[in-house]
Scaffold this active site. Sequence first.
Site, PDB file in Angstrom:
ATOM      1  N   GLY A  57       5.127  -1.541 -30.188  1.00  0.00           N
ATOM      2  CA  GLY A  57       5.933  -1.311 -31.512  1.00  0.00           C
ATOM      3  C   GLY A  57       5.399  -2.105 -32.581  1.00  0.00           C
ATOM      4  N   ARG A  90      -6.710  -5.054 -36.217  1.00  0.00           N
ATOM      5  CA  ARG A  90      -6.510  -5.938 -34.998  1.00  0.00           C
ATOM      6  C   ARG A  90      -7.154  -7.241 -34.726  1.00  0.00           C
ATOM      7  NH1 ARG A  90      -2.348  -3.304 -31.968  1.00  0.00           N
ATOM      8  NH2 ARG A  90      -2.436  -1.061 -32.135  1.00  0.00           N
ATOM      9  N   ASP A 137       3.668   1.404 -27.881  1.00  0.00           N
ATOM     10  CA  ASP A 137       3.704   0.675 -26.647  1.00  0.00           C
ATOM     11  C   ASP A 137       4.500  -0.630 -26.992  1.00  0.00           C
ATOM     12  OD1 ASP A 137       2.915  -1.183 -24.672  1.00  0.00           O
ATOM     13  OD2 ASP A 137       0.719  -1.110 -25.141  1.00  0.00           O
ATOM     14  N   LYS A 173      -5.797  -0.195 -40.445  1.00  0.00           N
ATOM     15  CA  LYS A 173      -5.072  -1.147 -39.356  1.00  0.00           C
ATOM     16  C   LYS A 173      -6.405  -1.858 -38.999  1.00  0.00           C
ATOM     17  CE  LYS A 173      -3.567   0.430 -35.554  1.00  0.00           C
ATOM     18  NZ  LYS A 173      -2.718   1.141 -34.819  1.00  0.00           N
ATOM     19  N   GLU A 223       0.815  -1.332  -0.063  1.00  0.00           N
ATOM     20  CA  GLU A 223      -0.103   0.065   0.168  1.00  0.00           C
ATOM     21  C   GLU A 223       0.912   1.386  -0.384  1.00  0.00           C
ATOM     22  OE1 GLU A 223      -2.596  -0.216   3.185  1.00  0.00           O
ATOM     23  OE2 GLU A 223      -3.544  -1.768   2.843  1.00  0.00           O
TER      24      GLU A 223
END
Length: 457
Positions: A355, A322, A353, A320, A149
């Site tokens: 790549g 995914r 991120d 793109k 914590e």
Amino acid sequence: MSPITSTTAIATTVTPSFATLVGAKIDVSHQDWLPCPNLDDASPQVIREIEDQLSAQLPSGDTRLAYIGRNRFEALPVREALLLDQDRRITEERATLTYPSRTGRTLDPALASCVLFAGTGSRDLGERIATRLGAKPGQLLVEQFANGESRIVVNESVRDKDVFVIQSGTPPVNESFVELNLTVDALKRASARSITAVVPYFPYSRQDRKDKQRAPISARWAADVHEISGVNRVVTIDIHAEQIEGFFSVPMDNLAGFPLMVPHLAKRYGSSKIAIVSPDAGGMKRAEAAGEALARHLSRFSEEEGYTIDAEIRVEGMYKRRDKPGHVAESKLIGDGDSIRGATCILVDDMIDTGGSSIKAAQLLRSSGAKNIVLCATHPIFSKQCVENFRKAPDDGGGRLIDEVVVTDTIPLRRGQGDLITVISVETLLAEAIRRICSGAGASLRELQGFTGSFDN
């Protein structure tokens, strides 16, 4: 990944002696990370001794355990670990130098009621912003209990003050997020007049909608937590989805990071044919703004100063698709590709991120005739072996696929930069935003959307 076992207990609320840690018999076989006491304030020499001790126990000589900050060791390729150590040595040398003043500025009287606090995820950036404003970072204690914590204590009065907390969503993201909101809660209970969360990289911004049934809208949840904690305003840079601004009922300022890269890009590539490319359809608006910023900057220089434009800067897009998070199944160039052939292609994105999508996009641009490929992204997440993959990715001729990767320091780059990575600081942008908010200047933050780091540029 399962945790590393050790014959010596190294998880504690108080950092043990470094000599004890160096002598610990730690089984690091088949592991690629190591939880450890906080070594952020340890000297580089001590960190090197611990790295040598732990790396000697690795079963392979091709990797090395390197301290990447925030209580984490990570197994890196030897080349990348050496570059990281080289960067650390340079930082160590710079720390021994003294400068009369970073900016020559004194504290603006209008900022006298403002206090800046830097979280552990953005400590260096926060200190540089405070220095640029002529201020001194507030005193903040951040520790961890034995069970993990966070313990936050504000060690100075903030009563009736306008407070700014600078904390990016740096790895480990959940720890950074909790630390920021606990700090805000502490400041609220300490009677701060207003609290502005300066979050250079806003975490969970990729989860702005339900992509699957029974999935959370994590970005909305993050916005709610900030407001419940007591945030009165949020300042961020290039948030992944602009509609997240609507998740807040308090003011939210989304600044642009790409214009800070424009002077560097203009100086290095301004005399060549340039094409701005978005790696996906969702980033077209960002790419168009980037093209306008670069064209506007180039037009201010004459041919006598060495800047010419062979052709109009074109903006192109890619499709793109995914098949799962972090993996691109298909990537296509939209259009006939005439503007790509023989051009310096600047791939513009908000973050990098793993790549993988960047490499696929670069391969497609190379096959379409691109002369140079420059990857520009505001947030260098650089997960897994991202940087090493960039270095190893070859083009058809056997050379380097990506010529340069230009990023900002919204996330501290804890890996070796070498000759591939160029880091542009957001220090000036955030300092100017804070100055305008705190002083109530007539000029709005919207004017900073084209800010290149200096009003003289």
